[in-house]
Design a protein around this motif. Structure first.
Motif, PDB file in Angstrom:
ATOM      1  N   HIS A 287       0.844  -1.192   0.000  1.00 13.61           N
ATOM      2  CA  HIS A 287       0.000   0.000   0.000  1.00 13.61           C
ATOM      3  C   HIS A 287       0.881   1.244   0.000  1.00 13.61           C
ATOM      4  CE1 HIS A 287      -3.066   2.917   1.288  1.00 13.61           C
ATOM      5  NE2 HIS A 287      -3.924   2.076   0.729  1.00 13.61           N
ATOM      6  N   ILE A 288       0.417   2.295  -0.663  1.00 13.65           N
ATOM      7  CA  ILE A 288       1.210   3.515  -0.784  1.00 13.65           C
ATOM      8  C   ILE A 288       1.521   4.114   0.589  1.00 13.65           C
ATOM      9  CG2 ILE A 288      -0.809   5.020  -1.024  1.00 13.65           C
ATOM     10  CD1 ILE A 288       2.538   5.339  -2.943  1.00 13.65           C
ATOM     11  N   SER A 289       0.661   3.838   1.588  1.00 12.47           N
ATOM     12  CA  SER A 289       0.890   4.385   2.933  1.00 12.47           C
ATOM     13  C   SER A 289       2.123   3.787   3.593  1.00 12.47           C
ATOM     14  CB  SER A 289      -0.341   4.158   3.816  1.00 12.47           C
ATOM     15  OG  SER A 289      -0.573   2.767   4.003  1.00 12.47           O
ATOM     16  N   THR A 290       2.561   2.624   3.109  1.00 15.06           N
ATOM     17  CA  THR A 290       3.749   1.980   3.678  1.00 15.06           C
ATOM     18  C   THR A 290       5.005   2.240   2.847  1.00 15.06           C
ATOM     19  OG1 THR A 290       3.491  -0.125   2.483  1.00 15.06           O
ATOM     20  CG2 THR A 290       2.261   0.133   4.557  1.00 15.06           C
ATOM     21  N   ALA A 291       4.849   2.985   1.746  1.00 12.88           N
ATOM     22  CA  ALA A 291       5.995   3.259   0.873  1.00 12.88           C
ATOM     23  C   ALA A 291       6.998   4.163   1.583  1.00 12.88           C
ATOM     24  CB  ALA A 291       5.528   3.906  -0.425  1.00 12.88           C
ATOM     25  N   ARG A 292       8.263   3.928   1.310  1.00 16.81           N
ATOM     26  CA  ARG A 292       9.327   4.713   1.924  1.00 16.81           C
ATOM     27  C   ARG A 292      10.301   5.191   0.851  1.00 16.81           C
ATOM     28  NH1 ARG A 292       6.007   4.286   5.074  1.00 16.81           N
ATOM     29  NH2 ARG A 292       6.006   3.367   7.167  1.00 16.81           N
ATOM     30  N   ALA A 293      10.929   6.335   1.117  1.00 19.98           N
ATOM     31  CA  ALA A 293      11.974   6.827   0.220  1.00 19.98           C
ATOM     32  C   ALA A 293      13.055   5.759   0.084  1.00 19.98           C
ATOM     33  CB  ALA A 293      12.561   8.120   0.760  1.00 19.98           C
ATOM     34  N   GLY A 294      13.486   5.530  -1.142  1.00 19.17           N
ATOM     35  CA  GLY A 294      14.485   4.495  -1.402  1.00 19.17           C
ATOM     36  C   GLY A 294      13.897   3.241  -2.005  1.00 19.17           C
ATOM     37  N   TYR A 295      12.589   3.020  -1.841  1.00 17.59           N
ATOM     38  CA  TYR A 295      11.942   1.886  -2.509  1.00 17.59           C
ATOM     39  C   TYR A 295      12.066   2.069  -4.029  1.00 17.59           C
ATOM     40  CZ  TYR A 295       9.455  -0.007   1.621  1.00 17.59           C
ATOM     41  OH  TYR A 295       9.133  -0.571   2.819  1.00 17.59           O
ATOM     42  N   LYS A 296      12.236   0.958  -4.742  1.00 18.78           N
ATOM     43  CA  LYS A 296      12.305   1.012  -6.203  1.00 18.78           C
ATOM     44  C   LYS A 296      11.071   0.346  -6.801  1.00 18.78           C
ATOM     45  CE  LYS A 296      17.314   1.232  -6.804  1.00 18.78           C
ATOM     46  NZ  LYS A 296      18.505   0.596  -7.425  1.00 18.78           N
ATOM     47  N   LEU A 297      10.485   1.002  -7.801  1.00 20.27           N
ATOM     48  CA  LEU A 297       9.297   0.449  -8.448  1.00 20.27           C
ATOM     49  C   LEU A 297       9.648  -0.807  -9.231  1.00 20.27           C
ATOM     50  CD1 LEU A 297       7.366   3.548  -9.882  1.00 20.27           C
ATOM     51  CD2 LEU A 297       6.792   2.170  -7.875  1.00 20.27           C
ATOM     52  N   ALA A 298       8.805  -1.806  -9.115  1.00 17.38           N
ATOM     53  CA  ALA A 298       8.994  -3.053  -9.849  1.00 17.38           C
ATOM     54  C   ALA A 298       7.967  -3.202 -10.974  1.00 17.38           C
ATOM     55  CB  ALA A 298       8.900  -4.249  -8.911  1.00 17.38           C
ATOM     56  N   LYS A 299       6.949  -2.332 -10.987  1.00 15.24           N
ATOM     57  CA  LYS A 299       5.945  -2.289 -12.053  1.00 15.24           C
ATOM     58  C   LYS A 299       5.690  -0.835 -12.409  1.00 15.24           C
ATOM     59  CE  LYS A 299       4.579  -6.640 -12.737  1.00 15.24           C
ATOM     60  NZ  LYS A 299       4.628  -7.289 -14.074  1.00 15.24           N
ATOM     61  N   PRO A 300       5.446  -0.539 -13.703  1.00 13.58           N
ATOM     62  CA  PRO A 300       5.223   0.857 -14.083  1.00 13.58           C
ATOM     63  C   PRO A 300       3.868   1.379 -13.623  1.00 13.58           C
ATOM     64  CG  PRO A 300       4.876  -0.579 -15.973  1.00 13.58           C
ATOM     65  CD  PRO A 300       5.397  -1.446 -14.860  1.00 13.58           C
TER      66      PRO A 300
END
Length: 360
Positions: free
Chosen positions: A5-18
């Motif tokens: 979920h976007i609420s758990t996203a953190r700076a430094g995460y890399k996208l694996a799907k566009p």
């Protein structure tokens, strides 16, 4: 990779799907490293879930039923057609669109080449698009889901093309209304809702003007809000009075709408949407069509993050189509909240006392 979920996203995460724009172009591509500005912007644009890289789940690769290029071309075509019709509607024009039928038959032919034609495949739709693109991506998703059900029904090529064109254009009647009307959702007044319900007839009349769109395709627009018990609109048709193509499109429409984020509610999980469909059997939809449809839908899609009744968190790593409700789950967090350094798996097919209680 794993879905989070976007609420758990953190700076430094890399996208694996566009992530896609409303026109079918890529907004953020695979490998983009997120920062706080990107995360805030994605939230503002209505993105609620993302797929991120994770070493513990690097071998779990969920594949959208459509290749990126096929989805791009399909969304572009729907966007171009519908926005063109919206412009004409503002100018009070209503001329036939050149080669609409042949354009969308060609598009759906490309979609058909990528749809599973075996009974042991479950379909995963990866909905990662900005909220303003809902109408266009939704049309493509409905066509994919309708095509899967049409194949399961044993339709021949011509039948599939009539169904597919109808599915891609089933909501074309929305183009005669202002954007703010059909995007309002739960905030509609009774008068506005009654006005918006006219989109089925508007869509039918618009498609009937196209020389190369079949009457059966046009009926997908006219009848996709009819309901099996006669409670739908515009004509209150019942059971077999509703054409089967329109029933198929209606099931696909409701499923994809439920599993997509909307401005006025959170998205349903696939398992919740399937429960909704079964509960509507022989009320909204033919129960036999629902049973067939649900055979091909991933209840717990690959890379979904789930919570077990043990309190552990895991990522779905494998789904057996014969027991899709009992996947293999790779544990990434223990019940005490401690993350695993070396992930391990629990096969719910054999651990019958362990269940999934929530998709996160």
């Amino acid at each position: 990779m794993r879905r989070t979920h976007i609420s758990t996203a953190r700076a430094g995460y890399k996208l694996a799907k566009p992530i896609w724009t409303e026109t079918g172009s890529i907004l953020l591509g695979v490998g983009i490293e997120l920062n706080d500005r990107y995360i805030d912007r994605l939230k503002q644009m209505g993105i609620d879930y993302i797929y991120v890289e994770d070493q513990r789940t690097s071998d779990i690769i969920p594949e959208d039923v459509l290749q990126d290029e096929t989805r791009k071309k399909s969304v572009e075509a729907v966007h171009k057609t519908m926005t063109g019709l919206m412009t004409e509607a503002k100018g009070k024009k209503s001329a036939p669109v050149k080669d609409m039928g042949s354009t969308f038959r060609s598009l759906f032919t490309n979609i058909l080449t990528e749809l599973p034609n075996r009974g042991d495949v479950v379909v995963n739709l990866i909905n990662l698009h900005v909220k303003d693109g809902y109408l266009f991506h939704h049309a493509v998703n409905v066509a994919v889901l309708a095509g899967v059900l049409g194949i399961a029904k044993g339709y021949n090529k011509n039948q599939l093309l009539d169904l597919g064109v109808g599915a891609l254009l089933f909501d074309v009647g929305m183009t005669v209304f202002p954007d703010n009307l059909w995007q309002s959702g739960a905030d509609l007044t009774g008068e506005q809702r009654g006005r918006l319900q006219k989109h089925t007839e508007e869509g039918y009349h618009l498609l009937r003007k196209q020389y190369d769109v079949s009457l059966l395709s046009a009926h997908c627009a006219l009848q996709h809000h009819e309901r099996f018990d006669g409670s739908g609109y515009p004509r209150g048709l019942k059971g077999g009075e509703i054409h089967e193509y329109a029933q198929i499109v209606a099931i696909a429409d409701v499923y994809d709408a439920l599993t997509s984020p909307r401005p006025y509610r959170k998205r349903y999980s696939p398992s919740e949407a399937i429960e909704f469909l079964y509960a509507s059997g022989n009320q909204w939809f033919d129960i036999e069509l629902i049973k067939l449809f649900c055979k091909y839908i991933a209840i717990y899609p690959l890379s979904s993050t789930v919570q077990l009744n043990t309190g552990q968190l895991g990522v779905v790593s494998h789904v057996d189509p014969l027991v899709a409700h009992r996947p293999i789950v790779r544990i990434i967090q223990e019940a005490d909240g401690k993350e695993t350094t070396t992930a391990y798996e629990i096969d719910l097919r054999t651990h019958v006392n362990i269940t999934i209680v929530q998709t996160l």
